[in-house]
Each structure stands twice: as C-alpha cells, then as structure tokens.
Scaffold this motif. Structure first.
Motif, PDB file in Angstrom:
ATOM      1  N   THR A 245       0.417   0.872   1.468  1.00 20.64           N
ATOM      2  CA  THR A 245       1.083  -0.294   1.963  1.00 20.64           C
ATOM      3  C   THR A 245      -0.003  -0.650   3.106  1.00 20.64           C
ATOM      4  OG1 THR A 245       2.464   0.518   3.767  1.00 20.64           O
ATOM      5  CG2 THR A 245       3.334   0.378   1.298  1.00 20.64           C
TER       6      THR A 245
ATOM      7  N   ILE B 126       3.460  -5.348   3.100  1.00 21.93           N
ATOM      8  CA  ILE B 126       4.858  -5.946   3.572  1.00 21.93           C
ATOM      9  C   ILE B 126       4.604  -5.942   4.923  1.00 21.93           C
ATOM     10  CG2 ILE B 126       7.023  -5.044   4.047  1.00 21.93           C
ATOM     11  CD1 ILE B 126       6.562  -2.748   1.741  1.00 21.93           C
TER      12      ILE B 126
ATOM     13  N   GLU C 176      12.481  -4.011   1.777  1.00 25.10           N
ATOM     14  CA  GLU C 176      11.186  -3.727   0.868  1.00 25.10           C
ATOM     15  C   GLU C 176      10.646  -2.360   0.800  1.00 25.10           C
ATOM     16  OE1 GLU C 176       8.122  -6.538   0.411  1.00 25.10           O
ATOM     17  OE2 GLU C 176       8.798  -7.767   1.958  1.00 25.10           O
ATOM     18  N   TYR C 177      10.811  -1.470   1.862  1.00 25.74           N
ATOM     19  CA  TYR C 177      10.121  -0.161   2.131  1.00 25.74           C
ATOM     20  C   TYR C 177      11.100   0.766   1.383  1.00 25.74           C
ATOM     21  CZ  TYR C 177       6.325  -0.923   5.096  1.00 25.74           C
ATOM     22  OH  TYR C 177       5.063  -1.221   5.831  1.00 25.74           O
TER      23      TYR C 177
END
Ligand code: GLC
Length: 493
Positions: free
Chosen positions: A227, A260, A481-482
């Motif tokens: 990410t 993100i 999201e994580y």
C-alpha cells in the motif's frame, strides 16, 4: 464466531514516542483506529535514547533472542518494554512494545545525529524487524494474522517472515506500506550475509537492484499487498518520474498495489480542545478565535502588526518539500502586505536561505529552525494560508492539520495533495484550497496571488475555510479500508 484479528505493526517511528515526520503520526493514529474498529494490534518500535517513554510501563521478565546474522553468535538479547494497553469498547486493543537494545538504540537520534546518519542502520532496523516477529510470536499463541510493515526500516520483517523463520511465518500474510519511496534501504552486497538474508534473494526480481541490495524492493516483491499513502501517489510511483528507479519493479507488482489516503487524529488535533493554543475555536467561532491566535502568533514570533494575510508553512526542510519554490516569492508577498512564517529544520542550504530571508524582511518574515509540535499547532491556528509546495508528496499531513485548524492550503498538484485539496472556485462556492498545477516558482506565485485576491473577501474566505474545517480528514474511512484489506488476507491465508 470469527476471532478478533491480530495485527502486528512494525515501524521505526511512533508519534507519542519518537518521530521525525508523518510516518510516526500515521502509525500512532492508524494503530489506534484499527484497534478501535475491533482488532488486537501490537506495534513494535525501538527504544531510542530520544524516545519519550511514559511512566506506566512494564518490562518483560525475559529478554528476547533476536537473530540478525548467520553466525552462531549473531544473536542479540534485547529487553522488551511494554506500555499500558489501550482498550476499546469493540474489544479491540492496542499494545506498544519497545525493543530495548542500548548498544543499537540508546543514542541522541532516530536515524542519525548532528554528525550524520548512523553507519549501522541496517543492523539496527534488522533487529527491529526480526525482534518484532519474535515479540509477536511470544505475545500471541500462533503469532499474528497479518504483519504490517512500514517503510524500508521494517522491510526485513516481511523478508524474514517469508524466508527464514519456518512454515508458519512463511504463510503469515503481510502488508508493506510505502510512506516515501525516496528512502529505500540500499546496502552493499556483503550485507546480506551479515543480516541473515538468504543469498537466493539476490536476484533482480527481489533484492538485487543496480548492483546493490535494496530492502524496499525486496519487501515490495515478497509482501502480499503493497500500500501507499494516497491513490495518486500509487499511480505516480509506477512512472519513471515518480518511481525512484523502482517503477518497473512496482509495475510488475501493480496488481497488489493499493493507495489508501492517510487521515489525521481529529481528537488530538482539534482547535476546540488544543491546549497549545491561547484561544480555542471551532468552525462556528473560527473568525474570532483565529484572529486572536494570529495576533498572539505575531507577538510570539516578533512580527509587526498589520491587516494583511499570514502565509505559513511547517515542514522538513528538504528538496522534496519545495520550500525553495516559495522563497523567491517572499519579497512579492511582503510588498502586498503579507507576513510569512516558516517553522522547520533540515538541510543547511535551505535553513541558511530562510534565515537570511528573515534578516532581509524584519517584522514581515519569521523563521524558526526547529522541530516544534506545539508551535506548529499555533501556526495552523493562526495562518490564513498554509503553503505545501512539494515536488512530490506521498500523502502529506500538514495540509490536513492546516485545514482542520482553518488555514487554507496552497499546494502543488502532486500525490496526496491532489487527493486531499480541491481547488477553490473564485466565489468560494466549491473547493478547499489553492492548487498550483506544477511544482514551479511561477505556478506557486500564481496560486499565492489568487489567494491574496480572495483574502480581501471575508465571505469567500469563510466559505473555503469552513469547508476545510468540516472535511472528514479522520482515520474512520481509511482505517476501514485497512481492516478490509487485513480481513481479505486473513481469509485467504
Ligand atoms: C512521509 C511522506 C508524507 C506522508 C507521511 C506519512 O513522511 O513524505 O507525504 O504523509 O510519510 O504517510
């Protein structure tokens, strides 16, 4: 019933203990946000000589053996200092474990001191990485569900788990987050033997890069997900301009790359509650509160009185941050009645130019060569406009702090700045800031001139400012999201 996920985070910085920049802020706030959402999180970080360790802490009864090389004696035995666990109503918890190895960490800096970068950083962060896995293996029966390693310093956590720690660790999914691709952990070839890294990884698809060992390359090759801290930066690092030599490698792994955007801790950064401010305010009381803060800051920094706009920045003083792109504008801004404030430290060539600018414009330009979190908050609360002229910016947090405190950001259109600041329309009906299309002096000048023009219209200013103050810059959405990412990895494991 599915069990509460166990996430191991590995990072060289945690804001409340030791930080040099945004990495520490993110690991601190993200770990709390993930735990708040219902996970067990352990953050492992070194106990530096400069760490601010709270009194409430315990020492693990036994030292933890940490292998860091192939030789029989290449094992260190650091202690583990653990802070009080933070519990959340969801059942989630966050623990912080510090690796206490004075020979490696008890120094007056995180990565270096006034004499330069430490020569043994590879070993220091190898022990962090391996130590984190050893700690998690002892804290949790069966180890973590997911390893989440941050930046090159933690890259060996991904690499060791995958290659030298046995079956179970090799199957443990991992996430590697790039906070800044310009620091990659580049070492000489001989280091692999000293760091317990198998020679078989010395291939161009894993660790080998332009005749050297590249830890960030290795971690991005071996992690299940990579990410980075904004969607736009995730695209930029795949290009030759933004890839710092790793773009081709990252393109080969683009299927597992996701951007993100970072949040900020809106509880701890709240102008209505901030103890560093002489006057507190929220979106409703901003115009009075901020005027008082501006007056107080002028007095604090020895600036003359005046009705003009206050331009400010808080920044590491490095090429990345582009402060040299706004230095040539100071004369013009001052002639328009503006004041300029710069707080930060870094490279000498920039520090020197800023100090001489202050001498050239006494009472109009104030420069503080310092890393000063409390003063920074007073700057966010007082500035009318907040400059972020970065050449590249993975996410950038200061523009988010600035917006939260009502300072209108003026940014370049790169990375996370593109994702977090929307260009304001002339009537103030839309947008949260001013965006320079390129990282160039001329483009920044045009953005600053546009800002000066808007400054004359209180109503337009208030509209743009209050939209920024009310924007959701919290960790709520990103942490979700994580968590979804961890959950996907855990299910597939
Ligand atoms: C690095 C980046 C910055 C980012 C921060 C946290 O400091 O330069 O853009 O906001 O990491 O992810």
């Amino acid at each position: 019933m599915s069990h509460t996920p166990r996430i191991l985070m590995v990072s060289s910085e945690v804001e409340s203990l030791a930080r040099t920049g945004g990495l520490g802020d993110v690991v601190e706030a993200l770990s709390l946000a993930v735990a708040r959402g219902g996970a067990h999180v352990i953050v492992v970080t070194p106990l530096y000589g400069v760490s601010r360790v709270p009194k409430e802490r315990t020492r693990w009864p036994r030292a933890v053996p940490v292998r860091h090389g192939w030789g029989a004696d290449d094992v260190r035995h650091p202690g583990v200092v653990e802070l009080e666990t933070t519990h959340f109503p969801s059942g989630g918890t966050r623990r912080i474990c510090l690796i206490d190895d004075p020979g490696l960490y008890a120094r007056s800096g995180i990565y270096g001191d006034p004499w330069g970068t430490f020569g043994d950083n590879a070993l220091r962060f190898a022990v962090l990485s391996r130590g984190a896995l050893e700690i998690a293996g002892r804290a949790w029966d069966g180890g973590p569900d997911v390893i989440h390693a941050h930046d090159w310093h933690a890259s060996l956590a991904v690499i060791y788990a995958r290659t030298v720690m046995g079956e179970r660790w090799a199957r443990t999914p991992s996430v590697f987050t790039i906070h800044n691709l310009s620091f990659q952990g580049v070492l000489g070839e001989h280091m692999v033997d000293q760091l317990h890294v198998p020679r078989s990884l010395l291939t161009p698809s894993v660790l080998w890069h332009e005749g050297q060992v590249n830890l960030m390359k290795g971690a991005t090759a071996l992690a299940d997900r990579v990410t980075t801290v904004s969607p736009t930066y995730a695209r930029e690092i795949l290009t030759p301009e933004g890839g710092f030599g790793l773009d081709e490698h990252l393109r080969a792994h683009s299927a597992k790359l996701v951007g993100i955007v970072n949040g900020i801790d809106t509880e701890r950064f709240d102008p209505a509650k901030d103890g560093c401010l002489g006057f507190r305010f929220d979106a409703g009381t901003a115009s009075h509160g901020r005027a008082a803060c501006k007056k107080a800051l002028r007095a604090e920094l020895g600036l003359a009185d005046g009705d003009g706009p206050l331009f400010a920045t808080v920044s590491r003083l490095t090429w990345q941050k582009g402060i040299d792109l706004v230095l040539p504008l100071f004369a013009d801004l001052v002639s328009r009645g503006a004041k300029v404030v710069v707080v930060g430290q870094g490279e000498t060539w920039l520090e020197d130019q800023l100090v001489s600018a202050q001498a050239r414009f006494p009472g109009d330009v104030a420069v503080r060569i310092a890393f000063d979190p409390a003063l920074s908050r007073r700057v966010y609360a007082a500035a009318d406009f907040f400059l972020v002229p970065s050449r590249f910016e993975p996410c950038g947090l200061t523009q988010l702090y600035a917006m939260r405190y009502g300072a209108i950001p003026i940014v370049t259109d790169v990375g996370g700045l593109h994702d977090t600041v929307q260009p304001a329309s002339a009537d103030g009906g839309a947008g949260t800031g001013f965006v320079a299309p390129r990282a160039e002096v001329g483009a920044m000048r045009a953005a600053c001139v546009a800002a000066c023009e808007v400054f004359g219209d209180r109503e337009v200013m208030a509209k743009i400012r209050s939209r920024g103050m009310q924007a959701d810059v919290s960790w709520n959405a990103p942490a979700r999201e994580y968590r979804a990412l961890y959950e996907t990895l855990r299910r597939h494991a």
